[in-house]
Design a protein around this motif. Structure first.
Motif, PDB file in Angstrom:
ATOM      1  N   GLN A 220       1.243  -1.233   0.316  1.00 37.12           N
ATOM      2  CA  GLN A 220       0.167  -0.302   0.583  1.00 37.12           C
ATOM      3  C   GLN A 220       1.061   1.309  -0.168  1.00 37.12           C
ATOM      4  OE1 GLN A 220      -2.615   0.480   3.562  1.00 37.12           O
ATOM      5  NE2 GLN A 220      -4.049   1.810   2.468  1.00 37.12           N
ATOM      6  N   VAL A 221       1.850   0.457   0.586  1.00 35.79           N
ATOM      7  CA  VAL A 221       2.457   2.281   0.281  1.00 35.79           C
ATOM      8  C   VAL A 221       3.857   2.333  -0.248  1.00 35.79           C
ATOM      9  CG1 VAL A 221       5.167   2.924   2.248  1.00 35.79           C
ATOM     10  CG2 VAL A 221       3.056   2.112   3.536  1.00 35.79           C
ATOM     11  N   LEU A 222       3.789   1.372  -1.138  1.00 42.99           N
ATOM     12  CA  LEU A 222       5.210   1.362  -2.208  1.00 42.99           C
ATOM     13  C   LEU A 222       3.510   2.052  -3.759  1.00 42.99           C
ATOM     14  CD1 LEU A 222       6.585  -1.630  -2.053  1.00 42.99           C
ATOM     15  CD2 LEU A 222       7.986   0.329  -2.259  1.00 42.99           C
ATOM     16  N   GLY A 223       2.609   1.580  -3.593  1.00 47.48           N
ATOM     17  CA  GLY A 223       1.393   1.799  -4.784  1.00 47.48           C
ATOM     18  C   GLY A 223       1.563   0.942  -5.282  1.00 47.48           C
ATOM     19  N   THR A 224      -0.063   0.374  -6.222  1.00 45.31           N
ATOM     20  CA  THR A 224       0.595  -0.692  -7.176  1.00 45.31           C
ATOM     21  C   THR A 224      -0.944  -0.253  -8.376  1.00 45.31           C
ATOM     22  OG1 THR A 224      -1.556  -1.747  -5.933  1.00 45.31           O
ATOM     23  CG2 THR A 224       0.232  -3.007  -5.286  1.00 45.31           C
ATOM     24  N   LYS A 225      -1.000   0.995  -8.671  1.00 42.91           N
ATOM     25  CA  LYS A 225      -1.396   1.264 -10.087  1.00 42.91           C
ATOM     26  C   LYS A 225      -0.104   1.264 -11.192  1.00 42.91           C
ATOM     27  CE  LYS A 225      -3.697   4.789  -7.016  1.00 42.91           C
ATOM     28  NZ  LYS A 225      -4.096   6.283  -7.953  1.00 42.91           N
ATOM     29  N   ALA A 226      -0.516   1.456 -11.960  1.00 48.27           N
ATOM     30  CA  ALA A 226       0.114   1.059 -13.507  1.00 48.27           C
ATOM     31  C   ALA A 226       1.216   2.196 -14.171  1.00 48.27           C
ATOM     32  CB  ALA A 226      -1.115   0.601 -14.844  1.00 48.27           C
ATOM     33  N   ASN A 227       1.417   2.389 -12.910  1.00 48.06           N
ATOM     34  CA  ASN A 227       2.871   3.074 -13.051  1.00 48.06           C
ATOM     35  C   ASN A 227       3.570   2.263 -12.745  1.00 48.06           C
ATOM     36  OD1 ASN A 227       4.947   5.637 -12.078  1.00 48.06           O
ATOM     37  ND2 ASN A 227       3.032   6.618 -12.664  1.00 48.06           N
ATOM     38  N   VAL A 228       5.256   3.013 -13.283  1.00 45.40           N
ATOM     39  CA  VAL A 228       6.327   2.074 -12.933  1.00 45.40           C
ATOM     40  C   VAL A 228       7.232   2.149 -11.907  1.00 45.40           C
ATOM     41  CG1 VAL A 228       7.958   4.063 -14.728  1.00 45.40           C
ATOM     42  CG2 VAL A 228       8.979   1.954 -14.333  1.00 45.40           C
ATOM     43  N   THR A 229       7.157   3.571 -10.957  1.00 46.35           N
ATOM     44  CA  THR A 229       7.451   4.093 -10.436  1.00 46.35           C
ATOM     45  C   THR A 229       6.280   3.008  -9.249  1.00 46.35           C
ATOM     46  OG1 THR A 229       5.256   5.501  -9.830  1.00 46.35           O
ATOM     47  CG2 THR A 229       7.409   6.486 -10.750  1.00 46.35           C
TER      48      THR A 229
END
Length: 269
Positions: A220-229
């Motif tokens: 959740q902290v790192l993120g899992t959206k479709a963004n390479v970052t």
């Protein structure tokens, strides 16, 4: 040579399984009811992509194109890869492509050279999802690996973050093939261009080793959206956090977001 072929097959199979398992939950939140009730093993269909249970998406398709091109030409041939991307998009077989990849391939179709077709500033994860086969093929020549991944990334996504994300995954695959995963994040970090991806990878070690932060919270902290970052750090987290395929891939999927791509990358590694 036979061992190298098996490594490529393993990467592609691992990618395809993770991709197909994650497809039904793409863009869903972690509290999506179907995801909460998923047993972690069953393949489900995707109404959005019109895929039946067990079918994979563009993540695997593009990885296959990279592998096929490398094997056919015994090395990197950007002209051939560009032609493969064009043929794929126009064939009716393409599944689940991103807007940036579509726009870049349309540039190729219109006659733009592959060195100018990439969409400037894009931070989509379409480069990272197809990078692992490069790592397998060039695992013993990291200097060439870095050069070719930069070129391939720019065919669709022309940005430092997209380049850094693809390089991170390609390098992880190369070091894994060489059984040199000790201090993997340090090795990767040292070879990436300045970018948000590089900065985030620098902080991954503390998340992986923390006894107080569960994987669901870390992702959740790192993120899992479709963004390479987000996708690349999350995929590397899952790969290094768990010592088996099942846990690494299912945890990546249960986090929600771009589930097919994250799970495809984790599965390939």
């Amino acid at each position: 040579m036979m061992k190298a072929k098996w490594k490529m097959c393993n990467v592609l199979l691992g990618t395809a399984i993770g991709d197909a398992l994650g497809v039904p939950f793409e863009s869903k939140l972690s509290n999506y009811e179907l995801l909460l009730n998923w047993d972690g093993r069953s393949y489900l269909g995707s109404e959005h992509h019109k895929l039946t249970p067990g079918q994979f998406s563009d993540d695997t398709q593009m990885s296959l194109m990279v592998a096929e091109s490398l094997i056919t030409h015994r090395g990197f041939n950007p002209d051939d890869l560009a032609e493969r991307y064009i043929e794929w998009m126009g064939s009716g077989r393409a599944r689940g492509w991103g807007k940036t990849t579509l726009a870049a391939v349309q540039n190729l179709m219109s006659g733009k050279h592959w060195s100018e077709s990439g969409i400037a500033g894009s931070t989509g994860n379409g480069t990272a999802m197809r990078a692992a086969p490069f790592g397998v093929y060039f695992r013993d020549d990291l200097e060439t690996l870095i050069k070719v991944v930069k070129i391939d990334s720019a065919i669709t996504h022309a940005s430092e973050d997209a380049e850094a994300g693809a390089l991170a995954i390609a390098l992880a695959a190369a070091y894994a093939c060489r059984k040199e995963t000790d201090n993997l994040l340090e090795k990767i970090h040292a070879q990436l261009p300045d970018s948000k991806v590089k900065n985030t990878i620098f902080s991954l070690e503390s998340l992986i080793n923390s006894p107080f932060i569960p994987p669901s919270q870390a992702l959740q902290v790192l993120g899992t959206k479709a963004n390479v970052t987000q996708t690349v750090p999350s995929a590397l987290y899952c790969f290094l956090k768990f010592n088996n395929y099942y846990d690494a891939v299912t945890v990546a999927i249960r986090a929600g977001g771009d589930t097919d791509t994250t799970a495809a990358i984790v599965g390939g590694l």
